[in-house]
Enzyme design. Structure first.
Site, mmCIF file in Angstrom:
data_model
loop_
_atom_site.group_PDB
_atom_site.id
_atom_site.type_symbol
_atom_site.label_atom_id
_atom_site.label_comp_id
_atom_site.label_asym_id
_atom_site.label_seq_id
_atom_site.Cartn_x
_atom_site.Cartn_y
_atom_site.Cartn_z
ATOM 1 N N HIS A 175 0.814 -1.227 0.000
ATOM 2 C CA HIS A 175 0.000 0.000 0.000
ATOM 3 C C HIS A 175 0.840 1.267 0.000
ATOM 4 O O HIS A 175 0.335 2.347 0.282
ATOM 5 C CB HIS A 175 -0.947 0.009 1.208
ATOM 6 C CG HIS A 175 -1.987 -1.082 1.137
ATOM 7 N ND1 HIS A 175 -2.652 -1.557 2.245
ATOM 8 C CD2 HIS A 175 -2.456 -1.790 0.092
ATOM 9 C CE1 HIS A 175 -3.490 -2.526 1.873
ATOM 10 N NE2 HIS A 175 -3.390 -2.685 0.578
ATOM 11 N N CYS A 217 3.954 13.131 -12.776
ATOM 12 C CA CYS A 217 5.030 12.426 -13.499
ATOM 13 C C CYS A 217 5.721 11.363 -12.661
ATOM 14 O O CYS A 217 6.633 10.702 -13.127
ATOM 15 C CB CYS A 217 6.058 13.417 -14.048
ATOM 16 S SG CYS A 217 7.205 14.069 -12.799
HETATM 17 ZN ZN LIG Z 1 6.262 15.933 -11.835
#
Ligand SMILES: [Zn+2]
Length: 245
Positions: A119, A130
């Site tokens: 988890h 990103c």
């Molecule tokens: Zn980023």
């Protein structure tokens, strides 16, 4: 505590052991569970309302602050003797894999290497866009800190409601469960997936199942050895008797 001689020799001879830990192990360190931990300012929110991509989209600062508060709560908590016993066990078993559902990082603190974190870990922070990881960030900021690469918002590297588990971690966990000789289920209720299915996968592939938990769980009838009580008391004793003495 008395351990059966055949149990002791089984553990001594096993070359591949897997341990899965759940919330019970953290609770013994004094860390309150996700659901019990809502106090003070946060009592008005349900965890599910905060731990989701939807909540983060709606109010990123609220979610960020909640995790900052949870990280702060973990700072006051230390690994317990059960965490340390697992770190010690890792030194004695040729192939040992530790899988955890806990996000607090206590196993790391106790010195466990090569951890499979199903988890995630609230101590790690990454970009929501990103995926770049960040080592340092400010919690006392007016707004959510941003990614230095793309400017996206930073978020904790944990699995939120509605998100799938990190595939590499899940695959490693399933592989470990299917190929181990002994599978320990420790401090986990046995109802949360995929934890429950990992123990069953191990069982179906012939592993010996050992359960250590405060109370019986759905796994208990399938377990070969069951120890009811605190992992922080049972594990250190077990490691001592099996591998140290
Ligand atoms: Zn980023």
């Amino acid at each position: 505590m008395n351990f059966a001689p055949e149990f002791i020799s089984l553990l001594r001879e096993t070359s591949k052991l897997v341990a899965l830990t759940g919330a019970g192990v953290s609770q013994e360190s004094g860390l309150r569970t996700f659901r019990d931990a809502q106090t003070g300012l946060w009592a008005q929110y349900k965890p599910a309302e905060l731990a989701s991509t939807e909540a983060f989209r709606r109010d990123p600062k609220l979610v960020w602050d909640w995790y900052a508060w949870r990280r702060e709560a973990v700072k006051g908590v230390r690994p317990n003797p059960g965490h340390y016993a697992l770190a010690q066990l890792a030194k004695h078993v040729p192939e040992f894999r530790l899988i955890t559902q806990n996000v607090d990082g206590l196993h790391h603190m106790a010195g466990n290497q090569r951890l499979i974190e199903l988890h995630g870990n609230i101590q790690r922070v990454r970009c929501a866009d990103c995926y770049t990881f960040t080592e340092t960030w400010g919690d006392d900021t007016e707004s959510v800190p941003q990614c230095s690469v793309c400017g996206g918002l930073l978020r904790p590297d944990v699995v939120w409601f509605g998100e799938s588990l990190p595939r590499d971690q899940l695959e490693a966990a399933v592989e470990a469960a299917r190929t181990c000789g002994v599978f320990f289920s420790i401090g986990t209720s046995g109802v949360v997936q995929p934890a429950a299915s990992l123990a069953l996968a191990a069982h179906n592939h012939g592993a010996v199942i050992v359960e250590i938990n405060a109370e019986p769980t759905p796994l208990t009838p399938k377990a070969d050895f069951v120890f009811q009580g605190k992992s922080g008391e049972i594990l250190p004793e077990l490691v001592k008797v099996v591998w140290v003495e």
